[in-house]
Design a protein around this motif. Sequence first.
Motif, PDB file in Angstrom:
ATOM      1  N   HIS A  63      56.532  44.869  31.985  1.00 53.94           N
ATOM      2  CA  HIS A  63      55.373  45.386  32.728  1.00 53.94           C
ATOM      3  C   HIS A  63      54.050  44.904  32.129  1.00 53.94           C
ATOM      4  N   LEU A  64      54.020  44.677  30.834  1.00 49.30           N
ATOM      5  CA  LEU A  64      52.809  44.100  30.229  1.00 49.30           C
ATOM      6  C   LEU A  64      52.649  42.649  30.692  1.00 49.30           C
ATOM      7  N   ALA A  65      53.771  41.959  30.839  1.00 45.69           N
ATOM      8  CA  ALA A  65      53.724  40.571  31.338  1.00 45.69           C
ATOM      9  C   ALA A  65      53.071  40.566  32.722  1.00 45.69           C
ATOM     10  N   ILE A  66      53.415  41.551  33.534  1.00 42.85           N
ATOM     11  CA  ILE A  66      52.808  41.623  34.878  1.00 42.85           C
ATOM     12  C   ILE A  66      51.290  41.819  34.732  1.00 42.85           C
ATOM     13  N   LEU A  67      50.888  42.697  33.809  1.00 39.97           N
ATOM     14  CA  LEU A  67      49.440  42.931  33.627  1.00 39.97           C
ATOM     15  C   LEU A  67      48.726  41.650  33.169  1.00 39.97           C
ATOM     16  N   VAL A 159      51.296  33.761  24.294  1.00 39.59           N
ATOM     17  CA  VAL A 159      50.226  34.765  24.232  1.00 39.59           C
ATOM     18  C   VAL A 159      50.842  36.159  24.426  1.00 39.59           C
ATOM     19  N   LEU A 160      51.773  36.262  25.362  1.00 33.27           N
ATOM     20  CA  LEU A 160      52.479  37.539  25.566  1.00 33.27           C
ATOM     21  C   LEU A 160      53.194  37.948  24.275  1.00 33.27           C
ATOM     22  N   ASP A 161      53.872  36.994  23.638  1.00 27.74           N
ATOM     23  CA  ASP A 161      54.593  37.302  22.397  1.00 27.74           C
ATOM     24  C   ASP A 161      53.631  37.781  21.308  1.00 27.74           C
ATOM     25  N   ALA A 162      52.495  37.087  21.171  1.00 28.05           N
ATOM     26  CA  ALA A 162      51.553  37.452  20.107  1.00 28.05           C
ATOM     27  C   ALA A 162      50.966  38.838  20.377  1.00 28.05           C
ATOM     28  N   TRP A 163      50.716  39.126  21.631  1.00 28.19           N
ATOM     29  CA  TRP A 163      50.146  40.430  21.999  1.00 28.19           C
ATOM     30  C   TRP A 163      51.142  41.554  21.723  1.00 28.19           C
ATOM     31  N   ALA A 247      43.847  26.208  31.574  1.00 21.99           N
ATOM     32  CA  ALA A 247      44.933  27.134  31.229  1.00 21.99           C
ATOM     33  C   ALA A 247      44.552  28.004  30.032  1.00 21.99           C
ATOM     34  N   SER A 248      43.981  27.400  28.990  1.00 22.25           N
ATOM     35  CA  SER A 248      43.674  28.223  27.811  1.00 22.25           C
ATOM     36  C   SER A 248      42.624  29.268  28.181  1.00 22.25           C
ATOM     37  N   GLU A 249      41.647  28.850  28.964  1.00 21.25           N
ATOM     38  CA  GLU A 249      40.623  29.791  29.450  1.00 21.25           C
ATOM     39  C   GLU A 249      41.275  30.900  30.287  1.00 21.25           C
ATOM     40  N   GLU A 253      41.105  34.817  29.255  1.00 23.67           N
ATOM     41  CA  GLU A 253      40.407  35.747  30.169  1.00 23.67           C
ATOM     42  C   GLU A 253      41.350  36.837  30.661  1.00 23.67           C
ATOM     43  N   ARG A 254      42.601  36.449  30.931  1.00 22.53           N
ATOM     44  CA  ARG A 254      43.570  37.460  31.391  1.00 22.53           C
ATOM     45  C   ARG A 254      43.833  38.495  30.302  1.00 22.53           C
ATOM     46  N   LEU A 255      43.942  38.008  29.067  1.00 23.93           N
ATOM     47  CA  LEU A 255      44.202  38.943  27.964  1.00 23.93           C
ATOM     48  C   LEU A 255      43.019  39.899  27.796  1.00 23.93           C
ATOM     49  N   LYS A 256      41.806  39.336  27.886  1.00 24.68           N
ATOM     50  CA  LYS A 256      40.606  40.185  27.766  1.00 24.68           C
ATOM     51  C   LYS A 256      40.573  41.231  28.869  1.00 24.68           C
TER      52      LYS A 256
END
Length: 304
Positions: A63-67, A159-163, A247-249, A253-256
């Motif tokens: 569910h976090l992946a979806i977010l 990024v998902l893994d690190a989060w 992609a990096s941007e 931005e999605r993580l923020k």
Amino acid sequence: MSPSWNPVQIKREEFERADEPMGTKEKFWVKLPDDDRLWLFKLARERDGVVRGEDWAEWIVHHLAILLGVPSAAVRPALWKGRRGIVSRSMLRSRSEELVHGNSVLFGHDSGYDQQAKRENPNYTPATVRDALRGVLGPDSDAVPAALSGYDVWTGYLVLDAWTAGRDRHHENWALIRTGGERRLAPSFDHGNALGFAENDERRTVLLADGGKLEHWLDKGKSHYFAGRPSLVELAVQALMLASPVASEHWIERLKAVAEQDVQAVIDAVPSEVMSEASRRFAIRLLEANRRRVLHGYQVVQSG
Ligand SMILES: Nc1ncnc2c1ncn2[C@@H]1O[C@H](COP(=O)(O)OP(=O)(O)OP(=O)(O)O)[C@@H](O)[C@H]1O
Ligand SMILES: [Mg+2]
């Protein structure tokens, strides 16, 4: 809409194939009513008679992946003979689709690549993955912009893994889907080793009470598989630096942009008999801290 915890009861007659050969956990494929695809049931492992939280971890991370906008295999909580686990919906939509794991993809690109490596592998790096994924499209999913390449999307998995402190991104825990001549990155899967699921509540409570100890614990979050055993944050930042700037941007931005109340709603959806209060508080703190750590790590590299 907030997700709801809605366990599937697995009955004997739903067994389809008892033989998923990949991976290490006890698991089998089942047919569920009203769905044409098979689902992989994976049992949450026990230690000293206590069920560890691989089931809630896998469900929450999905569910976090979806977010975050990361395509992820759908999962549901499941019970088999009263034992907890999850089911993961097959990512393959038809018989013409085939899953090709990362180790085969890397070997296809470099015949010297050790496909059997179980631990740290000197040739397993974001750069070798980028080279091996050349020509591979992003997943067929509305979650990601169509302009992102397969590698661009793969960096979102790191990024998902690190989060989420997901430590299991070995070369058989990502794949591509081959259909005839087309190759697309598969959605992310196998997220149970995350969010500190293996810690006990006593330790979680100690870490929650002492910010320094928690930072230290987070810093120890390394990948056992990538060359040099980098921290999960370093690895994600390294991968992002090799992605297209768009992609990096996009991932940063999605993580923020992930809203704290949406994260809280996912965790609140897990019943208290499945996930303890200390595990919840720990997961929330870990996610807040790791988000900061990734954003900071990226900013440092960008400005350096
Ligand atoms: N949703 C899915 N769709 C298709 N195949 C899947 C799916 N989930 C898992 N698989 C296949 O089953 C294998 C084992 O699943 P998974 O990696 O989730 O289990 P595991 O035992 O936790 O693995 P590990 O040893 O990496 O911890 C995967 O490598 C993949 O080949
Ligand atoms: Mg696996």
